[in-house]
Write an enzyme that holds these catalytic residues in place. Sequence first.
Site, mmCIF file in Angstrom:
data_model
loop_
_atom_site.group_PDB
_atom_site.id
_atom_site.type_symbol
_atom_site.label_atom_id
_atom_site.label_comp_id
_atom_site.label_asym_id
_atom_site.label_seq_id
_atom_site.Cartn_x
_atom_site.Cartn_y
_atom_site.Cartn_z
ATOM 1 N N LYS A 22 0.834 -1.210 0.000
ATOM 2 C CA LYS A 22 0.000 0.000 0.000
ATOM 3 C C LYS A 22 0.861 1.249 0.000
ATOM 4 C CE LYS A 22 -1.576 1.525 4.154
ATOM 5 N NZ LYS A 22 -1.299 2.930 4.495
ATOM 6 N N ASN A 23 1.877 1.275 0.871
ATOM 7 C CA ASN A 23 2.639 2.516 1.043
ATOM 8 C C ASN A 23 3.627 2.766 -0.097
ATOM 9 O OD1 ASN A 23 1.179 3.001 3.292
ATOM 10 N ND2 ASN A 23 2.800 2.510 4.766
ATOM 11 N N CYS A 117 -4.219 12.317 13.372
ATOM 12 C CA CYS A 117 -5.033 11.105 13.252
ATOM 13 C C CYS A 117 -4.823 10.285 14.512
ATOM 14 C CB CYS A 117 -4.676 10.326 12.000
ATOM 15 S SG CYS A 117 -3.019 9.683 12.032
ATOM 16 N N ARG A 122 0.455 14.815 12.971
ATOM 17 C CA ARG A 122 1.232 14.428 11.777
ATOM 18 C C ARG A 122 1.495 15.657 10.915
ATOM 19 N NH1 ARG A 122 -0.790 8.829 9.536
ATOM 20 N NH2 ARG A 122 1.218 8.982 8.505
ATOM 21 N N ASP A 308 5.159 0.620 11.861
ATOM 22 C CA ASP A 308 3.931 -0.009 11.362
ATOM 23 C C ASP A 308 3.789 -1.465 11.811
ATOM 24 O OD1 ASP A 308 3.238 2.344 10.160
ATOM 25 O OD2 ASP A 308 3.862 1.757 8.149
ATOM 26 N N ARG A 400 -8.457 -0.567 5.154
ATOM 27 C CA ARG A 400 -7.642 0.466 4.501
ATOM 28 C C ARG A 400 -6.293 -0.098 4.059
ATOM 29 N NH1 ARG A 400 -6.175 4.583 8.300
ATOM 30 N NH2 ARG A 400 -4.825 4.969 6.542
#
Length: 422
Positions: A22-23, A117, A122, A308, A400
């Site tokens: 994803k990233n 968030c 951030r 993460d 997500r």
Amino acid sequence: MDRFVIKGGSRLKGEVKINGAKNSALPIMAAALLADGPSTLTDVPDLADIQAMCDLLGDLGAAVSRNDGGTMTVNVTDESLCHAEYDRVRKMRASICVLGPLLAKRGKARVAMPGGCAIGSRPVNLHLRGLRALGADIELDGGDIVATAKRLRGAEIFLGGPFGSTVLGTANVMMAAALAEGTTTIESAACEPEIQDLANYLNAMGAKIAGAGTPRLTIEGVTSLCGAAHRVIPDRIEAGTFMVAAALTNGDLTLPNVRLDHMLAVVDKLREIGVTVEKANGGVAVSSARRLEPTDVTTHPYPGFPTDLQAQLLTLLCLADGNSAITEKIFPDRFMHVAELLRMGADIRKEGPTAIVTGVKRLIGAPVMASDLRASAALVLAGLVARGTTTVHRVYHIDRGYERIEMKLRALGADIERASDE
Ligand code: EPU
């Protein structure tokens, strides 16, 4: 809203294919805005965040099409649209990475300032500092970052901040510098594999970027970039999550398409805890005899242990034989999972950015609330090993970033169902 209902206790066994990262995919999709002509991306995961980026690119004049096999084409048809609106950005913070491409290609960008968030504040000050150094005029208007520049100029830029390098900040400045006049040097650049992947895609488009994967990037600006074909790297965080699942459930998993070279810090830590991680048939085999040693771990930018995977490792250490300490050096408030794990019988004490974890014999199933993507993964992992039933509410967070995680887990023997709250 959906929830997962998990009956703990099954050993996970079998093979699980890891999706594209994803990233990596998100900034690469944004970089497609720089091209004259279509790009074809493969191994793009099917995730809510990817759909959100497709919608944003659509708002910005790109035609995006995808098939079920993870192939996507992006082709810009209208360069007059330059506004990434707050409604998009607040749902997905990675929307900020259209800022550099819009500015460099179209000379102007209006991108809503992302807020904080669940994992903390951030800021994007480093993104803006880097783009200003390239000659952009930037101001804030009604909550939007408004950036303009006739042609960006190469510069020497130091991009380190109080918490080290910035991943998306490096991506933004690198993408903008690819079309700037002259040479840009980024010092203290992020070294993450996702930045290397983005640089590889940009170079395939005709950019001249050297040093990706090191803290010093050199970017010789070019006048135009063409569309290119690119395959997204496997997701090292999804891979790490399944490795922890194998370790927790006394399981035996094969991950056929993992880039172990992207995961050395993670594998090193898992081995220290007592998990067996071995190369097997081009991939990796992970198993555990279930006596887990405690350890200390601190999150760092790559190549250190990734933030993460902090929540998932913390779940694993809840069942280790002794005391562990986990310190968060990237997002010091990223501990929303702790209170939920306490509801499942974990023994965790927070001291500033450190969680002291005392291993317990077992976790006990409970209703828990997902708060952000990786925290939700940690709760699902806890549910897999807990006695009784765990219900994880608000699983849209996990959708997500993990493609059909419940189906993958079920195929490995887990007892997990998706149910709707309606
Ligand atoms: N920071 C600043 N100023 C900035 C930018 C960042 O002070 O202008 C600070 C942050 O507050 C943080 C540190 O620098 O303390 C690192 O943040 P970074 O900018 O690297 O984070 P990011 O680029 O916004 C990406 C990932 C995150 C991952 C972090 C760290 C994407 C889309 N997101 O975020 O992934 O945690 O890097 O590795 O690539 C996730 O996938 O769950 C996720 C949150």
